[in-house]
Design a protein around this motif. Structure first.
Motif, mmCIF file in Angstrom:
data_model
loop_
_atom_site.group_PDB
_atom_site.id
_atom_site.type_symbol
_atom_site.label_atom_id
_atom_site.label_comp_id
_atom_site.label_asym_id
_atom_site.label_seq_id
_atom_site.Cartn_x
_atom_site.Cartn_y
_atom_site.Cartn_z
ATOM 1 N N GLY A 133 47.699 16.429 -19.385
ATOM 2 C CA GLY A 133 46.653 17.444 -19.437
ATOM 3 C C GLY A 133 46.179 17.830 -20.814
ATOM 4 N N ALA A 134 46.742 17.251 -21.875
ATOM 5 C CA ALA A 134 46.260 17.538 -23.231
ATOM 6 C C ALA A 134 44.869 16.945 -23.403
ATOM 7 N N ILE A 135 44.036 17.581 -24.219
ATOM 8 C CA ILE A 135 42.657 17.103 -24.372
ATOM 9 C C ILE A 135 42.580 16.025 -25.452
ATOM 10 N N GLN A 136 41.577 15.159 -25.335
ATOM 11 C CA GLN A 136 41.327 14.093 -26.308
ATOM 12 C C GLN A 136 39.838 13.790 -26.271
ATOM 13 N N ASN A 137 39.078 14.418 -27.175
ATOM 14 C CA ASN A 137 37.642 14.220 -27.210
ATOM 15 C C ASN A 137 37.109 14.620 -28.575
ATOM 16 N N PHE A 138 35.814 14.494 -28.745
ATOM 17 C CA PHE A 138 35.156 14.926 -29.975
ATOM 18 C C PHE A 138 33.989 15.850 -29.638
ATOM 19 N N SER A 139 34.218 16.732 -28.694
ATOM 20 C CA SER A 139 33.163 17.649 -28.271
ATOM 21 C C SER A 139 32.938 18.728 -29.322
ATOM 22 N N GLY A 140 31.773 19.320 -29.277
ATOM 23 C CA GLY A 140 31.451 20.381 -30.209
ATOM 24 C C GLY A 140 31.903 21.744 -29.699
#
Length: 422
Positions: A192-199
């Motif tokens: 469930g950890a996040i992995q993205n490059f969202s703003g």
């Protein structure tokens, strides 16, 4: 299931996982640092930095390599922070002030990872991923390289050559830390950890209103943060933040990452010096301290000292309800005994005795089991001193692994045990 029983089960599961990984990982690391072959990607790196990996170094050259690389790393990370406002992916954050940028750069390069900033409110994607995460890898690789150089000093005779620092640095990063971190990041994403490059975006709150949050390559940084015993979190709340540490399974896995290399390095030591029993002796010392500290911490945090504790089932202040007392106690002991800055609960909110265990753990944080590399060479210094004292008591010339321990060696050991606390 009672909280106490759940905590004990988690500790036993962690112990079993570490035991299963001990021999294969320890043997693998011994092969990595004993091999004469170089991978193609490693050859590209050597060519890019102008290093000859086949050249053996004596300790002055090895030391110069460590210091030179660390100095360049501090400068590189400092400049990235100072130029953040002009870099892409900065999320609109301004450059880090000069004093704070130097503090952070020195901290991450030294594998201390002490933070004086809120990551989600100050650092953009480029600085977090291209700066801080990179230093999480190489600072840990430097620690292992120094430990391996010391091990070679014990293993070799009639030579002062300790290997090649650049080769040890690259191999540790490419063959050990990177592949384990890739697997670790995948596991954390699955948890469930996040992995993205969202703003930055608005998030509604349960009680009304909204709050701004930004995403990031969190799982990948979290994996090496724990594996390299670094500790600098992507978010201000560190591993207490649900984006970094979502649930009890991810929590137990992160503790496993913190401890697996420091313990397995004792097996590497035994294999490289040709005496597995010596590795087991050091391992036994580390395990006794770790198990003892964990048992004391869980006992004092679960103990009931009044109606509020009875209702909560123990000292729950400062601890995440999704982890509970047992998992928080296990994490707390692991992070303080390995000089790791990661936290899943707030140490200042532990009981008085629990806080004392944490402080003592910090004082022993370089030997039991210590950080990646630093735990092994710290424990070897203790072994040299113990052998020297034992030799004086029985009236015989002290030796360790066939090497005589004389005045020069004890002076160096004394410098270590005096400089470290100072």
């Amino acid at each position: 299931m009672s909280p106490v029983f759940a905590g004990v089960l988690q500790f036993l599961a962690l112990f079993a996982a570490l035991a299963l990984a001990y021999r294969p990982l320890g043997d693998y690391m011994a092969r990595v640092y004993s091999s004469d072959k170089h991978l193609r990607v490693e050859k590209w790196i050597y060519k890019a930095i102008g290093a000859n990996p086949s050249t053996e170094m004596r300790w002055p050259a090895y030391l110069r390599g460590v210091l030179a690389f660390s100095a360049v790393s501090v400068l590189f990370l400092y400049l990235m922070q100072r130029l953040q406002g002009s870099l892409p992916g900065s999320l609109g954050f301004v450059s880090i002030p000069a004093d704070q940028a130097f503090n952070t750069a020195a901290s991450f390069v030294a594998n201390t990872n002490w933070q004086s900033y809120s990551g989600e409110q100050a650092m953009g994607h480029v600085v977090q991923t291209g700066g801080l995460a990179v230093q999480n890898f190489v600072s840990a690789a430097v620690g292992i390289a120094v430990a391996v150089a010391l091990v070679r000093g014990f293993a070799r005779s009639r030579t002062g050559e300790l290997g090649n620092f650049w080769s040890d640095l690259v191999r540790g990063t490419v063959r050990i830390l990177l592949p384990i971190s890739v697997i670790g990041a995948i596991v954390l994403v699955a948890c469930g950890a996040i992995q993205n490059f969202s703003g930055i975006h608005e998030v509604g709150q349960f009680m009304g209103g909204s709050q701004q949050w930004n995403g990031g390559a969190v799982a990948s940084q979290e994996a090496i943060k724990e594996l390299g015993t670094n500790g600098g979190g992507y978010f201000n709340a560190n591993s207490a933040h649900p984006f970094e540490n979502p649930n009890p399974l991810s929590n137990l896995f992160e503790v496993f990452l913190i401890l697996v290399i420091p313990f397995a390095l004792t097996r590497t030591f035994g294999r490289m010096v040709g005496s597995v029993k010596q590795g087991y002796a050091i391992l036994a010392t580390m395990v006794v301290i770790w198990v003892g500290f964990t048992a004391l911490m869980m006992w004092t945090e679960f103990a009931h000292h009044g109606p509020a504790f009875d209702v909560a089932g123990g000292a729950m202040e400062g601890k995440e309800t999704r982890f509970g007392i047992g998992a928080s106690s296990i994490f707390s002991v692991a992070t303080t005994l390995t000089s790791t800055g990661a936290v899943n609960s707030f140490h200042s909110s532990f009981t008085g005795f629990g806080g004392g265990i944490q402080l003592l753990g910090m004082q022993l944080g370089e030997i039991a089991p210590g950080g990646t590399g630093s735990g092994l060479y710290g424990m070897l210094i203790m072994a040299i001193i113990a052998v020297f004292i034992a030799g004086l008591m029985v009236g015989r010339t002290p030796e360790y692994l066939g090497k005589k321990v004389g005045t020069r060696e004890i002076k160096f050991a004394a410098c270590y045990i005096l400089v470290t606390p100072a």
